[in-house]
Design an enzyme around this catalytic site. Structure first.
Site, PDB file in Angstrom:
ATOM      1  N   GLY A 197      27.776  43.474  34.398  1.00 39.07           N
ATOM      2  CA  GLY A 197      27.464  42.656  35.652  1.00 39.07           C
ATOM      3  C   GLY A 197      27.686  40.967  35.291  1.00 39.07           C
ATOM      4  O   GLY A 197      26.918  40.401  36.012  1.00 39.07           O
ATOM      5  N   SER A 198      28.465  40.802  34.353  1.00 35.41           N
ATOM      6  CA  SER A 198      28.641  39.210  34.073  1.00 35.41           C
ATOM      7  C   SER A 198      29.195  38.507  35.437  1.00 35.41           C
ATOM      8  O   SER A 198      28.964  37.260  35.661  1.00 35.41           O
ATOM      9  CB  SER A 198      29.456  39.073  32.826  1.00 35.41           C
ATOM     10  OG  SER A 198      30.609  39.530  32.865  1.00 35.41           O
ATOM     11  N   ASN A 199      30.221  39.159  35.949  1.00 34.16           N
ATOM     12  CA  ASN A 199      30.839  38.668  37.228  1.00 34.16           C
ATOM     13  C   ASN A 199      29.799  38.676  38.447  1.00 34.16           C
ATOM     14  O   ASN A 199      29.945  37.475  39.173  1.00 34.16           O
ATOM     15  CB  ASN A 199      32.090  39.421  37.514  1.00 34.16           C
ATOM     16  CG  ASN A 199      33.289  38.967  36.446  1.00 34.16           C
ATOM     17  OD1 ASN A 199      33.802  37.971  36.358  1.00 34.16           O
ATOM     18  ND2 ASN A 199      33.884  40.219  35.591  1.00 34.16           N
ATOM     19  N   MET A 219      34.323  50.397  38.479  1.00 33.42           N
ATOM     20  CA  MET A 219      35.304  51.159  37.838  1.00 33.42           C
ATOM     21  C   MET A 219      35.970  52.336  38.391  1.00 33.42           C
ATOM     22  O   MET A 219      36.411  53.196  37.897  1.00 33.42           O
ATOM     23  CB  MET A 219      34.990  51.280  36.332  1.00 33.42           C
ATOM     24  CG  MET A 219      34.721  50.333  35.535  1.00 33.42           C
ATOM     25  SD  MET A 219      35.947  48.971  35.718  1.00 33.42           S
ATOM     26  CE  MET A 219      37.136  49.954  34.600  1.00 33.42           C
ATOM     27  N   ILE A 237      38.070  54.291  41.570  1.00 34.63           N
ATOM     28  CA  ILE A 237      39.107  54.343  42.560  1.00 34.63           C
ATOM     29  C   ILE A 237      38.407  54.928  43.875  1.00 34.63           C
ATOM     30  O   ILE A 237      38.155  56.003  43.937  1.00 34.63           O
ATOM     31  CB  ILE A 237      40.441  54.897  42.101  1.00 34.63           C
ATOM     32  CG1 ILE A 237      41.134  54.218  40.769  1.00 34.63           C
ATOM     33  CG2 ILE A 237      41.483  54.795  43.411  1.00 34.63           C
ATOM     34  CD1 ILE A 237      42.261  54.846  40.139  1.00 34.63           C
ATOM     35  N   ASN A 288      38.300  42.873  45.151  1.00 32.61           N
ATOM     36  CA  ASN A 288      38.209  43.484  44.028  1.00 32.61           C
ATOM     37  C   ASN A 288      38.926  42.446  42.828  1.00 32.61           C
ATOM     38  O   ASN A 288      39.681  41.616  43.154  1.00 32.61           O
ATOM     39  CB  ASN A 288      39.095  44.695  43.800  1.00 32.61           C
ATOM     40  CG  ASN A 288      38.996  45.311  42.432  1.00 32.61           C
ATOM     41  OD1 ASN A 288      38.038  45.671  41.922  1.00 32.61           O
ATOM     42  ND2 ASN A 288      40.035  45.532  41.776  1.00 32.61           N
ATOM     43  N   HIS A 327      40.888  42.266  39.509  1.00 32.34           N
ATOM     44  CA  HIS A 327      41.580  43.200  38.613  1.00 32.34           C
ATOM     45  C   HIS A 327      42.365  42.203  37.300  1.00 32.34           C
ATOM     46  O   HIS A 327      42.943  41.237  37.680  1.00 32.34           O
ATOM     47  CB  HIS A 327      42.831  43.630  39.587  1.00 32.34           C
ATOM     48  CG  HIS A 327      43.727  44.440  38.606  1.00 32.34           C
ATOM     49  ND1 HIS A 327      43.401  45.737  38.126  1.00 32.34           N
ATOM     50  CD2 HIS A 327      45.011  44.490  38.421  1.00 32.34           C
ATOM     51  CE1 HIS A 327      44.328  46.260  37.488  1.00 32.34           C
ATOM     52  NE2 HIS A 327      45.287  45.438  37.589  1.00 32.34           N
ATOM     53  N   ASP A 384      45.377  48.682  43.211  1.00 29.83           N
ATOM     54  CA  ASP A 384      45.393  47.165  42.835  1.00 29.83           C
ATOM     55  C   ASP A 384      46.759  46.676  43.441  1.00 29.83           C
ATOM     56  O   ASP A 384      47.441  45.916  42.785  1.00 29.83           O
ATOM     57  CB  ASP A 384      45.706  47.382  41.228  1.00 29.83           C
ATOM     58  CG  ASP A 384      44.553  47.949  40.504  1.00 29.83           C
ATOM     59  OD1 ASP A 384      43.477  47.530  41.065  1.00 29.83           O
ATOM     60  OD2 ASP A 384      44.592  48.608  39.502  1.00 29.83           O
TER      61      ASP A 384
END
Length: 220
Positions: free
Chosen positions: A15-17, A108, A110, A128, A130, A170
């Site tokens: 969860g750093s982002n 993580m 899809i 998202n 990527h 993506d």
């Protein structure tokens, strides 16, 4: 002042982002915004603790019960029924909070159209993070793939992007991208650190741009 833009964040790991988004909310980087819930597909994701520390509601939504309910006994199991049931319930969980945008910050999984279609019908965009440039490397393990190509002399640069999520993995429209060189890197770990260093700023920038686009369209 208008009500804050409601953000739901999906995570799978540390969860750093997510933390970058939390820190940016209600600053010039992400003005008048509120994270209304953090949802993780992993019970032990440290990002859930980050959310709790910031007094943000959380939810664990794991896939194992769906695999038990919809077994796939084929030789090469794809768990299609389980995935679609999981995604349909995830869509309902998300929409119950009336968010205006969904941010996948290290999520993580899809997602299938069973998740995408209800969000599209509700005019809620999904973005998202990527770790590759648009149309370059897709799917999981992109950082490792970039490193292997760098070692083989096949690339000198890589990058990251924030993009809209569509059914093709993506391949959604990029919102913002950042390219950077790989010269001087000695290990895969060093490349991972460089990627993460760029991610934290880019996910905030991408979220802000996407929210501004929503407001321009009158959807937020």
């Amino acid at each position: 002042m208008a009500d804050p833009t409601r953000i739901t964040v999906l995570i799978s790991g540390s969860g750093s982002n997510l933390q970058a988004i939390i820190n940016a909310c209600n600053t010039a980087a992400l003005p008048n915004t509120k994270v209304v819930r953090v949802i993780s597909d992993r019970k032990d994701a440290y990002g859930l603790k980050r959310a709790e520390a910031a007094e943000i509601p959380t939810k664990y939504h794991g896939v194992l019960p769906y695999k038990k309910k919809y077994p796939d006994t084929s030789e090469n199991p794809q768990w299609q029924e389980a995935r679609r049931a999981y995604d349909a319930d995830l869509a309902q969980l998300v929409l119950a909070d009336n968010p205006e945008i969904i941010v996948c910050a290290g999520f993580m999984r899809i997602v299938s159209t069973a998740f995408l279609d209800p969000l599209k019908s509700s005019n809620v965009p999904i973005i998202n993070l990527h770790p590759s440039l648009h149309g370059d490397l897709v799917g999981a393990n992109c950082i490792k793939m970039a490193w292997e190509e760098f070692q083989a002399g096949k690339r000198t640069k890589t990058g990251i992007m924030i993009h809209y999520v569509i059914a093709e993995v993506d391949m959604g429209e990029p919102i913002v991208q950042e390219e950077f060189g790989m010269d001087g890197l000695k290990t895969l770990g060093e490349l991972e650190e460089r990627v993460h260093m760029h991610e934290h700023g880019l996910i905030v920038r991408g979220t802000k741009i996407a929210i501004e686009a929503l407001k321009k369209d009158g959807k937020a």
